[in-house]
Scaffold this motif. Sequence first.
Motif, mmCIF file in Angstrom:
data_model
loop_
_atom_site.group_PDB
_atom_site.id
_atom_site.type_symbol
_atom_site.label_atom_id
_atom_site.label_comp_id
_atom_site.label_asym_id
_atom_site.label_seq_id
_atom_site.Cartn_x
_atom_site.Cartn_y
_atom_site.Cartn_z
ATOM 1 N N VAL A 1 0.830 -1.211 0.000
ATOM 2 C CA VAL A 1 0.000 0.000 0.000
ATOM 3 C C VAL A 1 0.864 1.260 0.000
ATOM 4 O O VAL A 1 1.740 1.427 0.852
ATOM 5 C CB VAL A 1 -0.934 0.044 1.229
ATOM 6 N N THR A 2 0.613 2.113 -0.969
ATOM 7 C CA THR A 2 1.184 3.458 -1.013
ATOM 8 C C THR A 2 0.011 4.437 -1.131
ATOM 9 O O THR A 2 -0.999 4.122 -1.767
ATOM 10 C CB THR A 2 2.127 3.626 -2.219
ATOM 11 N N PHE A 3 0.122 5.598 -0.489
ATOM 12 C CA PHE A 3 -0.951 6.573 -0.637
ATOM 13 C C PHE A 3 -0.383 7.967 -0.873
ATOM 14 O O PHE A 3 0.782 8.248 -0.603
ATOM 15 C CB PHE A 3 -1.890 6.573 0.579
ATOM 16 N N ARG A 4 -1.242 8.842 -1.376
ATOM 17 C CA ARG A 4 -0.881 10.234 -1.626
ATOM 18 C C ARG A 4 -2.098 11.101 -1.310
ATOM 19 O O ARG A 4 -3.236 10.736 -1.644
ATOM 20 C CB ARG A 4 -0.455 10.405 -3.081
ATOM 21 N N LEU A 5 -1.869 12.227 -0.658
ATOM 22 C CA LEU A 5 -2.936 13.175 -0.333
ATOM 23 C C LEU A 5 -2.952 14.305 -1.351
ATOM 24 O O LEU A 5 -1.898 14.816 -1.736
ATOM 25 C CB LEU A 5 -2.741 13.756 1.078
ATOM 26 N N ILE B 1 -7.769 11.155 -1.067
ATOM 27 C CA ILE B 1 -6.775 10.097 -0.849
ATOM 28 C C ILE B 1 -6.654 9.240 -2.098
ATOM 29 O O ILE B 1 -7.639 8.667 -2.568
ATOM 30 C CB ILE B 1 -7.141 9.222 0.358
ATOM 31 N N GLU B 2 -5.440 9.168 -2.632
ATOM 32 C CA GLU B 2 -5.128 8.252 -3.720
ATOM 33 C C GLU B 2 -4.417 7.040 -3.128
ATOM 34 O O GLU B 2 -3.349 7.183 -2.523
ATOM 35 C CB GLU B 2 -4.214 8.921 -4.752
ATOM 36 N N LEU B 3 -5.010 5.866 -3.285
ATOM 37 C CA LEU B 3 -4.415 4.618 -2.801
ATOM 38 C C LEU B 3 -3.884 3.810 -3.974
ATOM 39 O O LEU B 3 -4.572 3.632 -4.983
ATOM 40 C CB LEU B 3 -5.463 3.781 -2.070
#
Length: 463
Positions: free
Chosen positions: A153-157, A169-171
């Motif tokens: 899992v990587t995420f970006r706001l 939230i981009e997962l």
Amino acid sequence: MQVTCHGAAGCVTGSCHLVETASTRFLIDCGMFQGNKSLNRLNYEPLPFDPQSIDFVIVTHAHIDHCGLLPKLVKHGFHGIIYASPPTADLLPIMLADSASIQEKDTEHENKRRVRRGETAREPLYTMEHAEAVNTLIHPIRYGTAFQVADDVTFRLRDAGHIIGSAIIELFIKNSDNQEKKIVFSGDLGQTGVPIVEDPTNIWNADHVFIESTYGDRVHISSRSRKEELYDHIQATYRQGGKLMIPAFALERTQELLYTLSALKNERADFPPMNIYLDSPLAIKITEVFEKHPDHYDEEARARTDEPFSFPGLICTPSVEESRKVNAMQEPAIIIAGSGMCTAGRIRHHLKHGVWDPKNTVLFVGYQAPGTLGRFLLDGAEEIRMMGLSLVVKANIAKIDGFSAHADRHGLTDWLTAFREKPKKVYIIHGEDDTRHTFSAHLQKKGFSTVVPAKGIPLQLDE
């Protein structure tokens, strides 16, 4: 991979979404249910998952319906990291401490009644100790930073344009074959062109999108700007010699009101000689956080040479004694106080002293959930019962829709159609059921494949 909506599915509050991969379990938000008694009771039900099994939480923003059950999560064994944008990380301790104080006071009051009835006393939903324990787990993440939080899992706001620090939230989730799927949670999306915050960030692609739908069945129609409407209510109330009472959410709505009032006082030479009282200790603290993060303002707010949240005629009243003096005043004034739906807080005392007076105006500038005192007033109640009293409603009851921090149907649709390729599925959350189904039908006509999730039913996202 599956997602289970444990809140904000069939209602506009209680945002909490459990995401499960082959090796990771985490939450998007852990919010409190707010509104009528049946919704509030949901907060006291056992959590529908084992808190100790949750690896981490990503919080979209600091409104209580998105973060208010974090102390309960900690109380029952969660000890992972809570990720949020820097402004949200600064706001969470303030918001959760206030919520914990309310839980403790409400429980103390309830237990006095239970003792008189010979009933067993109950525990508060959580205490200040649990709220403070949350603070040690908060980790800020800046917008645009790709952060690997687990092997799969990587995420970006991204900026959601709803309130300061609000996030989309981009997962990015890898399966056992190392293939990556992208899931987007919109969080609460703001309107475009509003003061202080940037417009919602456009996202170019995703396999699955979970989108809020608070106003998915309506359009914020106004032939005039919110600033003009507010000024008209100020002038009318002043001419009547009354008080303009504005129930306002302490986070975002209050700061937007201050920003607008500051601009009006600068622009209008005929602004009435009325003091503006900010009668909310919580809003005063939150405004200090806003002043700490000018890097999250939009271009217009950054360009202002004055102090948009501090200006002549603004009087902050943090103490109870100061608040009581405002109630006792006879001269015209503008009073901003919480709570925004009149369910608690100092606004109830101002209503007690003024809702029966036809000189006064109660001006709503935000969403009023079914079953709340604010909704009863807005729906035309001629009499209300509060604080042990029956009060006739003679004050002018008004509303400005333009202050909504939520995108309307047009705004939500524009955000979705900005995707370069249509997502495989669009899941409609954070709305009342009638609204969600109406918005779903609207999107289907535009070629989107939609799902209206049921609370607590797992969704398989393996496509």
